[in-house]
Design a protein around this motif. Structure first.
Motif, PDB file in Angstrom:
ATOM      1  N   ASN A   1      29.829 -10.642  15.334  1.00  0.00           N
ATOM      2  CA  ASN A   1      29.568 -10.295  16.735  1.00  0.00           C
ATOM      3  C   ASN A   1      30.683  -9.466  17.372  1.00  0.00           C
TER       4      ASN A   1
ATOM      5  N   THR B   1      31.898  -7.097  19.923  1.00  0.00           N
ATOM      6  CA  THR B   1      31.361  -6.718  21.236  1.00  0.00           C
ATOM      7  C   THR B   1      31.982  -5.422  21.744  1.00  0.00           C
TER       8      THR B   1
ATOM      9  N   ARG C   1      26.666  -2.639  28.544  1.00  0.00           N
ATOM     10  CA  ARG C   1      26.259  -2.060  27.265  1.00  0.00           C
ATOM     11  C   ARG C   1      26.458  -0.545  27.270  1.00  0.00           C
TER      12      ARG C   1
ATOM     13  N   ARG D   1      26.147  -8.476  31.072  1.00  0.00           N
ATOM     14  CA  ARG D   1      26.809  -7.788  29.965  1.00  0.00           C
ATOM     15  C   ARG D   1      26.751  -6.282  30.224  1.00  0.00           C
TER      16      ARG D   1
ATOM     17  N   ASP E   1      24.142  -2.237  21.840  1.00  0.00           N
ATOM     18  CA  ASP E   1      23.049  -3.103  22.303  1.00  0.00           C
ATOM     19  C   ASP E   1      23.558  -4.496  22.680  1.00  0.00           C
ATOM     20  N   ARG E   2      24.523  -4.997  21.922  1.00  0.00           N
ATOM     21  CA  ARG E   2      25.054  -6.343  22.173  1.00  0.00           C
ATOM     22  C   ARG E   2      25.811  -6.376  23.489  1.00  0.00           C
TER      23      ARG E   2
ATOM     24  N   GLU F   1      24.104  -1.262  17.234  1.00  0.00           N
ATOM     25  CA  GLU F   1      24.078  -2.728  17.345  1.00  0.00           C
ATOM     26  C   GLU F   1      25.125  -3.209  18.351  1.00  0.00           C
ATOM     27  N   ILE F   2      26.333  -2.638  18.253  1.00  0.00           N
ATOM     28  CA  ILE F   2      27.429  -3.048  19.142  1.00  0.00           C
ATOM     29  C   ILE F   2      27.121  -2.640  20.582  1.00  0.00           C
TER      30      ILE F   2
ATOM     31  N   GLU G   1      33.356 -11.701  19.906  1.00  0.00           N
ATOM     32  CA  GLU G   1      32.946 -12.880  20.677  1.00  0.00           C
ATOM     33  C   GLU G   1      32.573 -13.956  19.659  1.00  0.00           C
TER      34      GLU G   1
ATOM     35  N   GLY H   1      18.511  -7.165  26.775  1.00  0.00           N
ATOM     36  CA  GLY H   1      19.152  -7.708  25.586  1.00  0.00           C
ATOM     37  C   GLY H   1      18.293  -7.612  24.344  1.00  0.00           C
ATOM     38  N   GLN H   2      17.029  -7.192  24.496  1.00  0.00           N
ATOM     39  CA  GLN H   2      16.143  -6.997  23.349  1.00  0.00           C
ATOM     40  C   GLN H   2      15.753  -5.519  23.273  1.00  0.00           C
TER      41      GLN H   2
END
Length: 646
Positions: free
Chosen positions: A595, A597, A311, A309, A206-207, A203-204, A607, A91-92
């Protein structure tokens, strides 16, 4: 240091193709083997991490320095792999802001997505080494233990020193090829707005989006049990050895004096209408056995990360004809519809693995599992999903750009375009649940099939005959739609003339606010947003009908690089879908803080905390871009505790 070009070779026991890079990099045995890099276009260096070398400190520092641009081919892989190497947890990930992808650059210009293919098309002096795939199989994937290889499960550099040196050469060549691509394409840089969109896409990705793994795993188990029971029943009714064998089942049908040319879903479904009871029973079982959509659950289980999640489901510029996104891993773009009213109850029964209750309440287990696929995606941390999409986006854009005013008026009054289209076609009032309601279906099928020059074949492909229309009705339906939409028809051929003139005369052409130019072997179509669609090596050729037409080089239906014939209506389809894509990206930028997703075609999935209202999202999404003055947009949405179609 201004820029670094990077290429990695890595090892993981997880299958990259099945699970995607995010899960791949979570494997306990994941490691970077080789780190190839070039600073500011200089000599390529290879850091042999597998043999104990370390990435230089100044390069490590540059990876987290947003003033240094990081280039790679399919840069998402390098960025996520290096995130893991630097110790970032699930998540990072490294900030994508300073990363650029030469694959995206190629896609922006209509070129192939593979490094090998783009090198061939561009005629690069140094191309990707073809032996690379064998070296990757040897060093980057686990091997099967055998008596001959001493029972080892992995090939290390010391097991094949000569091959390892070849692998290092391969790593160098990949960096060189990537830099040559950038040099070759520098005349046509990617606009900064596109890089901003790419960073939003990263970004999406990764989220990611939350997964109810309990549901996915229970569905896999129930499907396996159901499949075995269906196979047993087919064997019982037919006596054939392999219930999944097309040839054996066709032979049984023939023995029972029933012939079917194909056992495809449409053919079998059509046969059920008139087949004798004994045959119908077997064909119904065949349809249930052939339900392949439940394989999506396996894709979910394969690709879900440690924090539950999934990704990396979106490929930026994956459809390079229009610049739309393509799907990866679970492929959100082609999920089955859900029509069950009690999805929550069905989910609970599946999670409890109560097959008997599921059969008693819903009958067809594979179909029920198929309808629940969307619901496996869930919000996390006490949040909810807000799902919002554009209403008839392509129809609105086509009406706006062609100046088909009666259609725009329908949208202005929030009317039903299918009813309005039928009314315009047949000259009578049509209401969805009122007078002449039976004509709405004809309006709908015409709208879906005919906007881009389609004729009788397009109506059939869209399922017109299955919807009750007869063969003799189809051509009159085409004629009626085109008569009702003269400006759209004119737009097709205005585009055709502009494209043809530009390619033939190598001079710019204009129509309906769209510019067509020819530059250095590319046809460019400049959209109202300013973004350009690119067509490689266009020329005037003779099409299959013996008429002159514009053709260009691109990826064809067989996924090979080839010359493709096109014409006005087809270019129109590219233009309308591309403008619709630009509108979606405009909305996604405006919704960036909420956010996002996931997104599917013209829909976004957010989300959101409980206080965010659906109307807030719809209002933002419905804003018209400044470059599309006069275009009427409308977004509709709903909130839910799991993903579904409202």
């Amino acid at each position: 240091m201004n820029a670094i070009s990077i290429d990695l070779e890595t090892f993981s026991s997880i299958d990259l193709k099945k699970c995607g890079v995010y899960k791949y990099c979570e494997s306990a045995d994941f490691c970077i083997l080789l780190f190839g890099y070039s600073v500011d276009g200089g000599e390529v260096n290879v850091v042999d991490l597998a043999m104990g070398e370390n990435i230089p400190d100044e390069i490590i520092a540059a990876l987290t320095d947003n003033t240094v641009t990081k280039w790679a081919y399919n840069a998402n892989f390098e960025r996520i792999a290096l995130s893991r190497h630097l110790g970032l947890i699930c998540g990072q990930y490294l900030d994508p802001t300073a990363w650029k992808c030469s694959q995206v650059w190629g896609a922006y210009l209509g070129l192939p997505l593979s490094l090998e293919k783009i090198g061939e098309v561009l005629g690069l002096e140094k191309q990707k080494l073809k032996e690379g795939s064998n070296l990757i199989d040897f060093f980057c994937k686990p091997c099967k233990p055998t008596r001959n290889n001493g029972g080892k499960t992995r090939n290390l550099p010391e097991h094949a020193p000569d091959k390892w040196e070849q692998f290092k050469d391969y790593n160098v060549r990949d960096v060189e090829t990537e830099m040559l691509i950038q040099k070759k394409l520098e005349k046509f840089p990617v606009p900064e707005e596109i890089w901003e969109e790419y960073h939003l896409d990263q970004e999406i990705n990764d989220r990611g989006i939350g997964l109810d793994l309990r549901l996915a795993q229970a569905a896999i188990e129930l499907d396996s049990i159901s499949h075995a029971a269906l196979e047993e029943e087919v064997q019982k009714q037919t006596g054939i050895l392999n219930p999944n064998s097309v040839s054996q089942l066709k032979a049984w049908l023939s023995e029972n004096e029933y012939e079917l040319e194909t056992l495809g879903k449409k053919s079998v479904a059509a046969a059920l209408i008139s087949a004798p009871q004994e045959i119908r029973s077997v064909l119904e079982l065949r349809l249930q056995l052939a339900k392949s959509s439940v394989k999506k659950y396996a894709a979910m289980e394969n690709s879900v990360c440690g924090d539950m999640r999934i990704r990396g489901m979106f490929k930026f510029y994956g459809a390079n004809r229009s610049g739309r996104f393509a799907g990866r891993n679970v492929q959100l773009q082609n999920l089955p519809q859900n029509h069950m009213p009690d999805l929550k109850t069905a989910r609970e029964i599946v999670i409890s693995k109560d097959k008997e209750l599921l059969e008693m309440l819903y009958g067809d287990v594979p179909d029920t599992l198929s309808q629940l696929i969307r619901t496996a995606f869930v919000p996390q941390n006490g949040r909810k999903f807000i799902v919002a999409d554009f209403s008839a986006i392509e129809a609105r854009v086509l009406s706006w750009i062609s100046d088909e005013e009666w259609r725009t008026e329908v949208f202005r009054n929030n009317g039903d375009i299918y009813c309005a289209s039928a009314s315009q076609m047949f000259g009578v009032p049509v209401e969805k649940h009122g007078q002449n309601a039976h004509l709405r279906q004809k309006g709908k099928i015409a709208e879906l099939a005919l906007g881009y020059g389609g004729s009788v074949g397009a109506l059939k492909q869209m399922g017109a005959l299955d919807m009750g229309l007869s063969e003799y009705e189809l051509q009159p339906l085409v004629n009626a739609w085109r008569t009702a939409n003269p400006n759209i028809v004119s737009f097709w051929w205005d585009v055709d003339k502009a494209v043809t003139a530009t390619v033939r005369e190598k001079k710019p052409s204009f129509t309906h606010g769209i510019k067509f130019t020819y530059e250095s072997g590319f046809l460019f179509i400049v959209l109202p947003s300013g973004r350009r669609l690119a067509y490689v090596r266009p020329r005037i050729t003779t099409n299959d009908y013996g008429r002159p037409s514009v053709s260009y080089e691109g990826i064809g239906k067989n996924k090979k690089w080839q010359r493709i014939d096109s014409y006005g209506p087809k270019f129109t389809e590219n233009i309308i879908q591309a403008i619709s894509r630009d509108i979606l990206l405009f909305a996604m930028k405006n919704l960036r803080k909420f956010n996002i997703t996931a997104h599917v075609h013209d829909e976004v999935i957010i989300e959101a905390p409980s206080e965010i209202q659906v109307q807030t999202i719809c209002d933002i999404m419905g804003l018209t871009p400044p470059w599309a003055e006069g275009l009427l947009l409308r977004a509709e949405g709903y909130e839910c505790e799991f993903y579904k179609k409202d």
